[in-house]
Design an enzyme around this catalytic site. Structure first.
Site, PDB file in Angstrom:
ATOM      1  N   TRP A   1     -65.116 -14.849   9.111  1.00 20.07           N
ATOM      2  CA  TRP A   1     -65.280 -15.940   8.135  1.00 20.07           C
ATOM      3  C   TRP A   1     -66.086 -17.097   8.689  1.00 20.07           C
ATOM      4  O   TRP A   1     -66.449 -18.018   7.959  1.00 20.07           O
ATOM      5  CB  TRP A   1     -63.939 -16.417   7.568  1.00 20.07           C
ATOM      6  CG  TRP A   1     -62.875 -16.860   8.528  1.00 20.07           C
ATOM      7  CD1 TRP A   1     -61.787 -16.146   8.920  1.00 20.07           C
ATOM      8  CD2 TRP A   1     -62.758 -18.126   9.195  1.00 20.07           C
ATOM      9  NE1 TRP A   1     -61.012 -16.879   9.790  1.00 20.07           N
ATOM     10  CE2 TRP A   1     -61.584 -18.100   9.971  1.00 20.07           C
ATOM     11  CE3 TRP A   1     -63.541 -19.289   9.215  1.00 20.07           C
ATOM     12  CZ2 TRP A   1     -61.165 -19.183  10.765  1.00 20.07           C
ATOM     13  CZ3 TRP A   1     -63.138 -20.367   9.993  1.00 20.07           C
ATOM     14  CH2 TRP A   1     -61.957 -20.299  10.748  1.00 20.07           C
ATOM     15  N   SER A   2     -66.401 -17.084   9.979  1.00 18.63           N
ATOM     16  CA  SER A   2     -67.129 -18.199  10.587  1.00 18.63           C
ATOM     17  C   SER A   2     -68.632 -18.064  10.352  1.00 18.63           C
ATOM     18  O   SER A   2     -69.243 -17.055  10.747  1.00 18.63           O
ATOM     19  CB  SER A   2     -66.836 -18.211  12.089  1.00 18.63           C
ATOM     20  OG  SER A   2     -67.879 -18.814  12.794  1.00 18.63           O
ATOM     21  N   PRO A   3     -69.274 -19.064   9.720  1.00 22.16           N
ATOM     22  CA  PRO A   3     -70.719 -18.948   9.473  1.00 22.16           C
ATOM     23  C   PRO A   3     -71.534 -18.739  10.759  1.00 22.16           C
ATOM     24  O   PRO A   3     -72.387 -17.839  10.788  1.00 22.16           O
ATOM     25  CB  PRO A   3     -71.087 -20.269   8.767  1.00 22.16           C
ATOM     26  CG  PRO A   3     -69.791 -20.842   8.271  1.00 22.16           C
ATOM     27  CD  PRO A   3     -68.694 -20.295   9.137  1.00 22.16           C
TER      28      PRO A   3
END
Ligand SMILES: N[C@@H](CCC(=O)N[C@@H](CS)C(=O)NCC(=O)O)C(=O)O
Length: 220
Positions: free
Chosen positions: A10-12
């Site tokens: 989920w981390s860009p």
């Protein structure tokens, strides 16, 4: 090759690194999940590797590097068959670097500032002031997005990094196509790239579901 990537989907910035691996056709990197919500990034072992306790981190043999922008540039410099993703030409590279710094200094802090309090249960809802910061990032970006891609007519790591960030900002403050036509067209262009829509799209689904569970409402 001995390349390991510490990430969470989920981390860009973590997604930007995974997409850069795909763009470079590197298929044998080991991917290790670091669950931030469970505090795995604060373990003694992880802090030894990255005292800043962020994802992503890469290990290339004994070499350790954190910060997605530095990692993406390193990967292209070391493993790229050509320099199209990160041009060697001084002025072309300077423009890519400027866009990368814009992502680091303006875009990413805006999404992190809005998202983190909700994800880590410090606040029950998005802070309206933080949403304005996201909007002002769109305002800047719309002004200088004057080519097909962020740094000209070709995809570079600036698009991969900022694309991961802006698509996440879009979950929190939806991008109105009539107000931001250039950003909307650019995101569509990125989403037409198979690995971008697959890898980034998966992360966006996860982060959307996380927000929905924290806010107890649909984000659609
Ligand atoms: N500038 C860094 C930002 C990385 C970052 O802030 N990652 C967040 C997740 S999206 C993180 O690891 N947060 C946990 C922490 O800072 O403790 C990069 O591009 O890699």
């Amino acid at each position: 090759m001995g390349l390991t990537v510490y990430k969470i989907d989920w981390s860009p910035p973590a997604r930007a690194v995974i997409m850069t691996l795909e763009a470079l056709n590197i298929t044998d990197a080991e991917l290790v999940d670091v669950s931030l919500l469970d505090g795995k990034h604060m373990s003694e072992e992880y802090l030894k590797m990255n005292p800043q306790h962020t994802v992503p981190v890469i290990k290339d043999g004994d070499f350790v590097l954190w910060d997605s922008h530095a990692i993406c540039a390193y990967l292209v410099n070391k493993y790229g068959k050509d320099d199209s993703l990160y041009p060697k030409d001084l002025q072309k590279r300077a423009v890519v670097d400027q866009r990368l710094h814009f992502d680091t200094g303006i875009l990413f802090p805006s999404v992190r500032g809005a998202a983190e309090p909700v994800l880590f249960d410090w606040e029950p809802t998005f802070n309206p002031e933080k949403l304005k910061v996201i909007q002002s990032g769109y305002d800047f970006l719309e002004k200088f997005l004057d080519h097909a891609y962020l740094a000209g007519d070709h995809l570079t790591i600036a698009d991969i990094c900022a694309g991961a960030t802006v698509s996440s900002m879009n979950v929190i403050v939806p991008i109105a196509a009539n107000r931001y036509p250039k950003i909307s067209a650019w995101l569509d262009r990125l989403n037409s790239i198979e690995y971008f829509s697959r890898i980034n799209g998966n992360g966006i689904k996860i982060i959307t579901a996380l927000f929905e569970s924290k806010l107890n409402k649909s984000m659609k």
